[in-house]
Design a protein around this motif. Structure first.
Motif, mmCIF file in Angstrom:
data_model
loop_
_atom_site.group_PDB
_atom_site.id
_atom_site.type_symbol
_atom_site.label_atom_id
_atom_site.label_comp_id
_atom_site.label_asym_id
_atom_site.label_seq_id
_atom_site.Cartn_x
_atom_site.Cartn_y
_atom_site.Cartn_z
ATOM 1 N N ASP A 183 3.947 -1.182 -5.896
ATOM 2 C CA ASP A 183 5.511 -0.971 -6.309
ATOM 3 C C ASP A 183 6.451 -1.922 -6.278
ATOM 4 O O ASP A 183 5.873 -3.103 -4.865
ATOM 5 N N ASP B 175 0.577 4.680 6.761
ATOM 6 C CA ASP B 175 -0.059 4.436 5.136
ATOM 7 C C ASP B 175 -0.472 5.712 4.861
ATOM 8 O O ASP B 175 -1.329 6.711 5.782
ATOM 9 N N SER B 176 -1.070 6.327 3.643
ATOM 10 C CA SER B 176 -1.465 7.045 3.324
ATOM 11 C C SER B 176 -3.031 7.167 3.522
ATOM 12 O O SER B 176 -3.337 8.643 3.350
ATOM 13 N N TYR C 26 9.315 7.311 0.861
ATOM 14 C CA TYR C 26 7.432 6.727 0.467
ATOM 15 C C TYR C 26 7.230 6.000 -0.603
ATOM 16 O O TYR C 26 8.076 6.466 -1.627
ATOM 17 N N LEU C 27 6.667 4.602 -1.133
ATOM 18 C CA LEU C 27 6.247 3.778 -2.038
ATOM 19 C C LEU C 27 4.861 4.002 -2.265
ATOM 20 O O LEU C 27 4.120 3.988 -1.335
ATOM 21 N N PHE C 28 4.776 3.459 -3.528
ATOM 22 C CA PHE C 28 3.939 2.979 -3.503
ATOM 23 C C PHE C 28 3.380 1.826 -3.673
ATOM 24 O O PHE C 28 3.501 0.621 -4.314
ATOM 25 N N GLU C 29 1.553 1.822 -4.345
ATOM 26 C CA GLU C 29 1.069 0.144 -3.816
ATOM 27 C C GLU C 29 1.647 -0.722 -5.576
ATOM 28 O O GLU C 29 1.585 0.292 -6.018
ATOM 29 N N CYS D 289 0.445 -1.287 -0.226
ATOM 30 C CA CYS D 289 0.036 0.059 -0.039
ATOM 31 C C CYS D 289 0.512 1.049 0.006
ATOM 32 O O CYS D 289 1.775 1.092 0.110
ATOM 33 N N ASP D 290 -0.079 2.272 -0.420
ATOM 34 C CA ASP D 290 0.972 3.801 -0.516
ATOM 35 C C ASP D 290 1.473 3.845 0.818
ATOM 36 O O ASP D 290 0.899 3.964 2.117
ATOM 37 N N GLY D 291 2.263 5.097 1.204
ATOM 38 C CA GLY D 291 3.021 5.036 2.358
ATOM 39 C C GLY D 291 3.867 5.334 3.120
ATOM 40 O O GLY D 291 5.093 5.113 2.016
#
Length: 199
Positions: free
Chosen positions: A172, A196-197, A167-170, A115-117
């Motif tokens: 990815d 998480d976002s 910060y990584l994206f879902e 997940c994004d976060g």
């Protein structure tokens, strides 16, 4: 005459004695009313104090249970993985990582971001360069579309120890690359979701 005077004194003292008795009775009744009022006030104070202590104890119990019991929604958000690897790395090929523990999945040697976060990323390894490959090596943590982190490792520095927040994206995909053939000893890579976002 004397008898008359004696009677007058006697009748004069009787009203005085009756007045004193009346005063004593009124004083006793007043003291009784005051004592009863004090008793009622004392009882009300006691009941109020007991109620306050019971309420305070209930609040402390509630707070203790709330903070000591981990929240299910919070524990569900704790996503992490820990990877250990020892072996050779080949120039132009991603290191074939595999998860040792944690709910974040690894597929085809790549870490899949769930997940994004914000993620805490920690990388530690001993690196041994092959002499014919030169005197330096570039270690790269690669995302799907961009380089996340890169470090040049000279031949006289065989240990890498790096921690950062990214910060990584879902969806990815995170891979590890080396620019030269090398031996990676006790490589440890950890990812932990910090926030998480949605939070």
């Amino acid at each position: 005459m004397e008898g008359g005077a004696g009677m007058a004194r006697q009748t004069g003292t009787e009203p005085a004695a009756g007045g004193q008795l009346e005063q004593h009775r009124e004083r006793a009744e007043e003291e009784w009313r005051l004592w009863q009022g004090g008793q009622v006030r004392s009882s009300l104070h006691l009941v109020s104090a007991v109620a306050q202590w019971v309420l305070l104890l209930a609040c402390l119990i509630y707070l203790g249970v709330h903070f000591l019991r981990p929240s299910k929604s919070q524990s569900d958000k704790v996503l992490w993985t820990h990877i250990r690897y020892s072996g050779r790395s080949t120039r132009g090929a991603a290191v074939n990582l595999s998860a040792e523990s944690g709910p974040i999945r690894i597929r085809n040697g790549s870490v899949l971001v769930p997940c994004d976060g914000l993620y805490l990323v920690s990388l530690r390894s001993s690196i041994y360069l092959e002499e014919k490959e030169g005197d330096w090596l570039r270690l790269t943590l690669q995302g799907t579309t961009s380089v996340l982190w890169e470090q040049t490792v000279p031949s006289n520095e065989s240990t890498v120890n790096h921690t950062t927040v990214l910060y990584l994206f879902e969806q990815d995909s995170i891979t590890l690359w080396t620019s030269s053939n090398a031996t990676l000893g006790d490589l440890s890579l950890s990812l932990v979701l910090v926030a998480d976002s949605k939070s």
